[in-house]
Design a protein around this motif. Structure first.
Motif, PDB file in Angstrom:
ATOM      1  N   LEU A 196      -8.581  40.723  11.685  1.00  0.00           N
ATOM      2  CA  LEU A 196      -9.545  41.811  11.625  1.00  0.00           C
ATOM      3  C   LEU A 196     -10.911  41.272  11.208  1.00  0.00           C
ATOM      4  CD1 LEU A 196      -7.350  44.417   9.683  1.00  0.00           C
ATOM      5  CD2 LEU A 196      -7.349  43.906  12.129  1.00  0.00           C
TER       6      LEU A 196
ATOM      7  N   ARG B 297      -9.075  43.199  15.892  1.00  0.00           N
ATOM      8  CA  ARG B 297     -10.142  44.185  15.755  1.00  0.00           C
ATOM      9  C   ARG B 297     -11.425  43.405  15.459  1.00  0.00           C
ATOM     10  NH1 ARG B 297      -6.885  46.418  17.985  1.00  0.00           N
ATOM     11  NH2 ARG B 297      -5.822  48.375  17.543  1.00  0.00           N
TER      12      ARG B 297
ATOM     13  N   ILE C 258     -15.234  47.624  13.402  1.00  0.00           N
ATOM     14  CA  ILE C 258     -14.928  48.086  12.048  1.00  0.00           C
ATOM     15  C   ILE C 258     -16.184  48.711  11.463  1.00  0.00           C
ATOM     16  CG2 ILE C 258     -13.964  47.474   9.810  1.00  0.00           C
ATOM     17  CD1 ILE C 258     -12.656  45.072  11.120  1.00  0.00           C
TER      18      ILE C 258
ATOM     19  N   ILE D 253      -8.851  52.210  12.171  1.00  0.00           N
ATOM     20  CA  ILE D 253      -8.500  50.829  11.841  1.00  0.00           C
ATOM     21  C   ILE D 253      -7.421  50.813  10.757  1.00  0.00           C
ATOM     22  CG2 ILE D 253      -9.347  48.632  10.965  1.00  0.00           C
ATOM     23  CD1 ILE D 253     -10.521  49.243  13.669  1.00  0.00           C
TER      24      ILE D 253
END
Length: 320
Positions: free
Chosen positions: A194, A217, A222, A230
């Protein structure tokens, strides 16, 4: 153990200093952290990995070997809100290019700490720490009654670190090494990355992540408006795991928040958005091990990166 890798036990009192308030119930970390002793009650165990040989091999800005000391200094004056104990378990220190020996020494130490019921938090060091952390957890789980443990790796990072280790093992290869280790063990490779920067990862790396089924991601995804989604994605990933290993490369943060890293992020993911993700992992009941990597004190401005790292350690340990 090779002479160019050392294992230091004990608490360095010169690092654990800060102000002391006269009011009751006003302790800070420097007043509460203890040297880890044999038979100590389970708690949070801080273990340094003073190594950046992997960063050097990866042609990055070296200096992360001094990260553990800087993190301890930044953590020392923070307010104490834990119920359980916290220990300083010392350092594994790599001299020169003895990265593999240092990784094995850290893995062995982590396996012992996990066997004693502690929650280890490793203070890096370059991101080559990830392979060492994984190896320690795998070593511990291999002795348990679980035939095939379901281990989820959550990496908060601007980079996949999925380069091919057949060329050179470095801070850019740990998750490829872990994938290979999982294949040899017959374990599923469960990896979530992420905060990835598309600008900092080649098409080949995105392709490799796709082949391995990585939950990806990107940093630009984000945002505050998308954070709930998320968090749900991450919760779903954790739901399918029995154990979680969290690794935080501090270069996931914007350069303004974390200038003291090998590769400062032009964009990054703000600390305010990273913290809820960490809280979800912490509160899942499945977190077994965490590490923080790439703090380079010599590049840090006003100690910003060290303070961010200390805050994340503080956050990780709040529910115990």
């Amino acid at each position: 153990m090779p002479s160019d890798t050392s294992l230091h036990y004990g608490l360095d009192s010169s690092l654990w200093r800060g102000r002391t308030d006269p009011e009751p119930d006003s302790e800070r970390w420097h007043q509460k952290v203890q040297a880890l002793s044999e038979g100590a009650a389970p708690g949070c165990a801080l273990l340094g990995f003073a190594c950046d040989a992997g960063v050097a091999r990866n042609q990055g800005r070296t200096g992360a070997a001094e990260g553990p000391e800087a993190m301890r200094r930044a953590l020392a004056p923070l307010a104490w809100h834990r119920r359980g104990p916290a220990y300083d378990a010392g350092d594994v220190r790599c001299e020169g290019d003895a990265m593999e020996e240092a990784q094995q020494a850290l893995a062995d130490r982590l396996a012992a700490l996990l066997g004693e019921g502690h929650l280890p938090i490793v203070l890096g060091g370059g991101h080559e720490v990830a392979y060492a952390s994984w190896s320690g957890l795998a070593q511990h789980l291999a002795t348990s009654e679980e035939t095939v443990p379901r281990v989820g790796i959550v990496n908060l990072d601007a980079h996949f670190d999925l380069r091919d280790p057949r060329h050179v093992r470095s801070s850019g290869t740990p998750f490829s090494q872990i994938a290979n280790d999982c294949e040899e063990r017959g374990w599923a490779f469960r990896y979530a990355c992420l905060g990835v920067s598309r600008a900092a990862n080649t098409r080949a790396l995105f392709g490799r992540a796709d082949e391995l089924g990585v939950l990806v991601r990107e940093d630009r995804e984000i945002t505050a408006s998308r954070l709930t989604n998320i968090e749900q994605d991450l919760a779903g990933f954790i739901h399918d795991c029995d154990h979680v290993y969290l690794t935080i490369d501090l270069d996931v943060l914007p350069a303004a928040e974390a200038p003291g890293v090998s590769a400062p992020a032009a964009r990054g993911v703000a600390l305010a958005l990273i913290e809820p993700l960490i809280e979800g992992i912490r509160d899942s009941g499945k977190l077994r091990l965490a590490d923080l990597a790439e703090l380079n004190p010599g590049r840090d401005i006003d100690g910003r990166t060290a303070r961010a790292a200390a805050r994340l350690v503080h956050l990780l340990t709040l529910n115990d």
